[in-house]
Each structure stands twice: as structure tokens, then as C-alpha cells.
Design a protein around this motif. Structure first.
Motif, PDB file in Angstrom:
ATOM      1  N   PRO A  79       0.815  -1.219   0.000  1.00  0.00           N
ATOM      2  CA  PRO A  79       0.000   0.000   0.000  1.00  0.00           C
ATOM      3  C   PRO A  79       0.848   1.268   0.000  1.00  0.00           C
ATOM      4  N   ASP A  80       0.256   2.332  -0.535  1.00  0.00           N
ATOM      5  CA  ASP A  80       0.867   3.658  -0.438  1.00  0.00           C
ATOM      6  C   ASP A  80       0.538   4.322   0.894  1.00  0.00           C
ATOM      7  N   TYR A  81      -0.586   3.939   1.473  1.00  0.00           N
ATOM      8  CA  TYR A  81      -1.032   4.508   2.753  1.00  0.00           C
ATOM      9  C   TYR A  81      -1.822   3.438   3.491  1.00  0.00           C
ATOM     10  N   VAL A  82      -1.699   3.423   4.803  1.00  0.00           N
ATOM     11  CA  VAL A  82      -2.488   2.531   5.648  1.00  0.00           C
ATOM     12  C   VAL A  82      -3.388   3.385   6.536  1.00  0.00           C
ATOM     13  N   VAL A  83      -4.662   2.995   6.635  1.00  0.00           N
ATOM     14  CA  VAL A  83      -5.634   3.693   7.477  1.00  0.00           C
ATOM     15  C   VAL A  83      -6.020   2.791   8.642  1.00  0.00           C
ATOM     16  N   VAL A  84      -5.910   3.322   9.855  1.00  0.00           N
ATOM     17  CA  VAL A  84      -6.408   2.637  11.045  1.00  0.00           C
ATOM     18  C   VAL A  84      -7.287   3.611  11.813  1.00  0.00           C
ATOM     19  N   GLN A  85      -8.127   3.059  12.668  1.00  0.00           N
ATOM     20  CA  GLN A  85      -9.081   3.890  13.411  1.00  0.00           C
ATOM     21  C   GLN A  85      -8.983   3.595  14.903  1.00  0.00           C
ATOM     22  N   GLY A  86      -8.896   4.647  15.693  1.00  0.00           N
ATOM     23  CA  GLY A  86      -9.133   4.507  17.118  1.00  0.00           C
ATOM     24  C   GLY A  86      -8.009   3.882  17.909  1.00  0.00           C
ATOM     25  N   ASP A  87      -8.361   2.846  18.695  1.00  0.00           N
ATOM     26  CA  ASP A  87      -7.505   2.485  19.823  1.00  0.00           C
ATOM     27  C   ASP A  87      -7.416   0.987  20.091  1.00  0.00           C
ATOM     28  N   ALA A 135       2.841  -1.104   9.492  1.00  0.00           N
ATOM     29  CA  ALA A 135       3.101  -0.115   8.449  1.00  0.00           C
ATOM     30  C   ALA A 135       4.407   0.633   8.729  1.00  0.00           C
ATOM     31  N   TYR A 136       4.596   1.025   9.970  1.00  0.00           N
ATOM     32  CA  TYR A 136       5.828   1.739  10.342  1.00  0.00           C
ATOM     33  C   TYR A 136       7.062   0.893  10.048  1.00  0.00           C
ATOM     34  N   TYR A 137       6.996  -0.381  10.344  1.00  0.00           N
ATOM     35  CA  TYR A 137       8.129  -1.265  10.071  1.00  0.00           C
ATOM     36  C   TYR A 137       8.464  -1.312   8.578  1.00  0.00           C
ATOM     37  N   ARG A 138       7.496  -1.006   7.730  1.00  0.00           N
ATOM     38  CA  ARG A 138       7.704  -1.008   6.274  1.00  0.00           C
ATOM     39  C   ARG A 138       7.829   0.406   5.708  1.00  0.00           C
ATOM     40  N   LYS A 139       7.884   1.403   6.587  1.00  0.00           N
ATOM     41  CA  LYS A 139       7.991   2.807   6.196  1.00  0.00           C
ATOM     42  C   LYS A 139       6.831   3.240   5.304  1.00  0.00           C
ATOM     43  N   VAL A 140       5.649   2.662   5.589  1.00  0.00           N
ATOM     44  CA  VAL A 140       4.423   3.060   4.900  1.00  0.00           C
ATOM     45  C   VAL A 140       3.704   4.086   5.775  1.00  0.00           C
ATOM     46  N   PRO A 141       3.317   5.238   5.241  1.00  0.00           N
ATOM     47  CA  PRO A 141       2.662   6.247   6.076  1.00  0.00           C
ATOM     48  C   PRO A 141       1.303   5.771   6.591  1.00  0.00           C
ATOM     49  N   VAL A 142       0.967   6.228   7.781  1.00  0.00           N
ATOM     50  CA  VAL A 142      -0.251   5.817   8.490  1.00  0.00           C
ATOM     51  C   VAL A 142      -1.181   7.009   8.648  1.00  0.00           C
ATOM     52  N   CYS A 143      -2.440   6.805   8.279  1.00  0.00           N
ATOM     53  CA  CYS A 143      -3.508   7.767   8.575  1.00  0.00           C
ATOM     54  C   CYS A 143      -4.274   7.253   9.785  1.00  0.00           C
ATOM     55  N   HIS A 144      -4.302   8.051  10.847  1.00  0.00           N
ATOM     56  CA  HIS A 144      -5.010   7.657  12.073  1.00  0.00           C
ATOM     57  C   HIS A 144      -6.341   8.399  12.141  1.00  0.00           C
ATOM     58  N   VAL A 145      -7.418   7.666  11.927  1.00  0.00           N
ATOM     59  CA  VAL A 145      -8.764   8.221  12.031  1.00  0.00           C
ATOM     60  C   VAL A 145      -9.171   8.192  13.508  1.00  0.00           C
ATOM     61  N   GLU A 146      -9.764   9.299  13.962  1.00  0.00           N
ATOM     62  CA  GLU A 146     -10.111   9.485  15.380  1.00  0.00           C
ATOM     63  C   GLU A 146      -8.840   9.605  16.215  1.00  0.00           C
ATOM     64  N   ALA A 147      -7.953  10.470  15.767  1.00  0.00           N
ATOM     65  CA  ALA A 147      -6.677  10.699  16.435  1.00  0.00           C
ATOM     66  C   ALA A 147      -6.825  11.724  17.558  1.00  0.00           C
ATOM     67  N   GLY A 148      -5.939  11.609  18.540  1.00  0.00           N
ATOM     68  CA  GLY A 148      -5.828  12.639  19.567  1.00  0.00           C
ATOM     69  C   GLY A 148      -6.706  12.471  20.783  1.00  0.00           C
ATOM     70  N   LEU A 149      -7.441  11.360  20.878  1.00  0.00           N
ATOM     71  CA  LEU A 149      -8.225  11.131  22.092  1.00  0.00           C
ATOM     72  C   LEU A 149      -7.275  10.746  23.226  1.00  0.00           C
ATOM     73  N   ARG A 150      -7.424  11.396  24.357  1.00  0.00           N
ATOM     74  CA  ARG A 150      -6.559  11.123  25.495  1.00  0.00           C
ATOM     75  C   ARG A 150      -7.366  11.216  26.800  1.00  0.00           C
ATOM     76  N   SER A 151      -7.189  10.225  27.660  1.00  0.00           N
ATOM     77  CA  SER A 151      -7.768  10.316  29.007  1.00  0.00           C
ATOM     78  C   SER A 151      -6.740  10.809  30.009  1.00  0.00           C
ATOM     79  N   GLY A 152      -5.452  10.645  29.678  1.00  0.00           N
ATOM     80  CA  GLY A 152      -4.393  11.027  30.598  1.00  0.00           C
ATOM     81  C   GLY A 152      -4.017   9.946  31.589  1.00  0.00           C
ATOM     82  N   ASP A 153      -4.623   8.778  31.489  1.00  0.00           N
ATOM     83  CA  ASP A 153      -4.352   7.672  32.411  1.00  0.00           C
ATOM     84  C   ASP A 153      -4.127   6.410  31.577  1.00  0.00           C
ATOM     85  N   ILE A 154      -2.914   5.850  31.628  1.00  0.00           N
ATOM     86  CA  ILE A 154      -2.589   4.723  30.748  1.00  0.00           C
ATOM     87  C   ILE A 154      -3.342   3.449  31.116  1.00  0.00           C
TER      88      ILE A 154
END
Length: 378
Positions: free
Chosen positions: A95-103, A114-133
Motif C-alpha cells: 500500500p501507499d497509505y495505511v488507514v487505522v481507526q481509534g484504539d 506499516a511503520y516497520y515497512r515505512k508506509v505512512p499511516v492515517c489515524h482516524v479518530e486521532a488525539g483522544l486522550r484520558s491522561g491515564d494509561i
């Protein structure tokens, strides 16, 4: 449809659970209809039956299906199978791009492969944070892993955009797109309106509870297993003692949920314990409910689109926009608190109206097309 004449961009969209399928099928539809893309779909089967229901209703036939789930599978065993299985598909598809969603584990492993293959990743629903792992666990860390190297962050709201910017993500690759779950809800609501038989399976329980205020309920969070589930069940028993209320509860398949809820709630006149609902029937449940009681993430976004207050049985939420807007309220898993807050919404019309009429901060139903345009070749 685009009338693009240049080379197509191959997009591999990866998902494995029912919520991912719901939130990604509008994007798959958009990519399929756009000749700028060669759209490929890989499902992992992290949920099986519930995933297949969404694929069927949305008319999506995956190109690859890993079917990874095994009984009592540990998170590390699941992660290993996901990572190697997804990697094999990527090697073939290129793929030229990989799309994943959420968590989910699927999203994290899809992004990592994808990262291991240096394929760029599109993260749908990015940036959600609770602050507690550990709340929600392991989802908070899954999100942070993806966020550390995604090439395109599709943040549903300005709050999630700002969370990414605080983590020093390059602002040029962070875009506020709205949440595709609103696209999906509008799509399924229109489909059920045109084909009522798709959601006719609730007719008996609707008739049984005619004239009562219906509370729709979901509960499945790992961090609530054990004492939290028992406290939730206790609260439901107390709420269901009212003769003007009925609770419709599609019970998650996880035995940590089923054992407690069946022991505590089975046989109660005002409680309907149902098998998990497919997407059309869940949209119908949202529509007929007076309010939603949930520990789910997606319901916090979906219910406000239909004007339904949401009481969230969690200590934290990675979706603070709903709380800030007034559509959602955190009530935790303390039985007394749950009962108090539900009672307030049942008995105080002003309190109910304040939540039901609040603005939904999660989107306008056009998120998928925005994301497709961001993925398009220049």
C-alpha cells in the motif's frame, strides 16, 4: 466521484472490531467511489459475528480476513498474531497509505506493521486522550503508540487536535475532520427509515415497555470487570424498581459481563437482557431511548446526534467534548451516584432538556469525505 486522471493511490484500510467497522465503513464507501484510489480492506476478525454484521449491512467485502480470535487469547498472543498477519498482507498489497481507526489492538498493530515497512499511516479518530494509561486499558496506550508516528492525524474535534499539538505533533499533519461515527449514524438511520424491517427485531420489547421511559444501556469496559460490574448491576436493579422505567440492555458476549448481569438482572420485569444488537437495531435502540447509560466510547458520540443524554459509567473519558458541551456526564461505577444521576434525568425536565438539547460536538456527517480528500495524491 472524482474525475482524476493520474496514478491511483493504494489505500489499505485495516479494522477488526465492530466499532472500527462502523466508523470506517463511511470512509471505505468514499474511497471506493473515488477513482483517485485503489481501495483495499483488511479485517482481522478481532470481533467476529459483530464485525460481520456491520460488513453485511454496509455492503463491504474485505479483500483479506485474518480471523485472529481464539478462546481465552491473551493480549500479547493477540498482538503477535495481528502484527505478523497484517505484515504478510502488507507485503503482498504494497500500500501507499495505511488507514487505522481509534484504539484497538488491530489499530495499533496495523500502524506498527506499516511503520516497520515505512508506509505512512492515517489515524482516524486521532488525539483522544484520558491522561491515564490504565483507563481505558489498553486503549490509551494503543492510541499513544499510533500517535507517535502517524503521518496524518484525523482529529475528530479541536480538543483532540490540541491534545496532539501538546505532544509536539507537527501541526501541518493534524486536521480536524469531525468523527465518522456521525456519518455512519446518519447513513444507517436513513437506511432503516427506508427499510424498517432492518430494525424490526425490537418490536416485541418496544410493545412490552410501551408507555415507559426507556433507558438504553451498554457495558463492557475491561476496567469495570469485577467490582465495577457488580456495582453497575446493583444500580440497574434499583433503577428498575421504578414502575415508569424500563431498561434495554444488549449484554456483551464477554463472560466477565454476562456472568454478573445474568446473575443479578435476569427475570426482572423492567429489564430486557438482549443478545448484542446489530447496527440497525442499535441505532433503533438509541432512537427509542430516553437516555443512555454506558461505559462505551462510541455511544458518547452517537447518542447526542439523536438528542439523547449520556451518563458515562467511567471515572475518566477521552471524549471530554461531550462533557464540556453538556451532552454527557461522568458518573463512574458507584451505584449510589448512578442511581442519583439517572433519577435526576428522569424526574427533572429542566436537567433533561439541558443535556438533550446541547450541541453535539462530534461532527456534521461529512467527515469521511474530508479524510478521503486528505488521503488523495497531490
Amino acid at each position: 466521484m472524482s474525475t482524476h486522471s493520474g496514478p491511483q493511490r493504494t489505500i489499505l484500510t485495516i479494522f477488526g472490531t465492530r466499532p472500527e467497522a462502523i466508523k470506517l465503513f463511511p470512509l471505505v464507501h468514499a474511497l471506493d467511489a473515488d477513482d483517485r484510489f485503489d481501495s483495499r480492506v483488511l479485517v482481522t476478525g478481532q470481533h467476529r459475528g459483530m464485525l460481520d454484521q456491520v460488513l453485511e449491512i454496509a455492503g463491504i467485502t474485505p479483500h483479506d480476513d485474518l480471523d485472529v480470535m481464539q478462546p481465552d487469547q491473551t493480549l500479547d498472543a493477540l498482538t503477535a498474531r495481528l502484527l505478523t498477519g497484517i505484515g504478510e498482507v502488507m507485503n503482498r498489497v504494497q500500500p501507499d497509505y495505511v488507514v487505522v481507526q481509534g484504539d484497538t489492538a488491530t489499530a495499533m498493530c496495523g500502524a506498527l506493521a506499516a511503520y516497520y515497512r515505512k508506509v505512512p499511516v492515517c489515524h482516524v479518530e486521532a488525539g483522544l486522550r484520558s491522561g491515564d494509561i490504565y483507563h481505558p486499558w489498553p486503549e490509551e496506550v494503543n492510541r499513544k503508540v499510533i500517535g507517535s508516528f502517524a503521518a496524518l492525524h484525523c482529529a475528530p474535534t479541536e480538543v483532540s487536535q490540541n491534545a496532539l499539538l501538546r505532544e509536539n505533533i507537527d501541526p501541518s499533519i493534524v486536521h480536524v475532520t469531525g468523527n465518522t461515527v456521525i456519518d455512519a449514524l446518519h447513513w444507517i438511520t436513513a437506511k432503516v427509515e427506508a427499510e424498517p424491517a432492518l430494525a424490526s427485531g425490537l418490536a416485541d420489547v418496544e410493545a412490552r415497555f410501551a408507555g415507559k421511559k426507556i433507558i438504553g444501556m451498554t457495558s463492557h469496559r475491561r476496567e469495570n470487570f469485577g467490582d465495577g460490574m457488580r456495582a453497575i448491576a446493583d444500580a440497574v436493579k434499583r433503577i428498575a424498581a421504578r414502575d415508569d422505567v424500563a431498561i434495554i440492555f444488549p449484554v456483551h458476549l464477554n463472560p466477565n459481563v454476562r456472568a454478573v448481569m445474568n446473575d443479578e438482572l435476569a427475570g426482572m420485569d423492567n429489564v430486557a437482557l438482549l443478545e448484542p444488537l446489530d447496527y440497525p437495531h442499535f441505532a433503533r435502540l438509541l432512537d427509542i431511548s430516553h437516555l443512555m447509560l454506558t461505559d462505551s466510547g462510541g455511544v458518547q458520540e452517537e447518542a447526542p446526534a439523536l438528542g439523547k443524554p449520556v451518563l458515562v459509567m467511567r471515572e475518566t473519558t477521552e471524549r471530554p467534548e461531550g462533557v464540556d458541551a453538556g451532552t454527557a456526564r461522568l458518573v463512574g461505577t458507584d451505584a449510589d451516584t448512578i442511581v442519583t444521576e439517572v433519577t435526576r434525568l428522569l424526574d427533572d425536565p429542566a436537567a433533561y432538556a439541558a443535556m438533550a438539547q446541547a450541541h453535539n460536538p462530534f461532527g456534521d456527517g461529512h467527515s469521511a469525505q474530508r479524510i478521503a480528500d486528505l488521503l488523495a495524491p497531490n
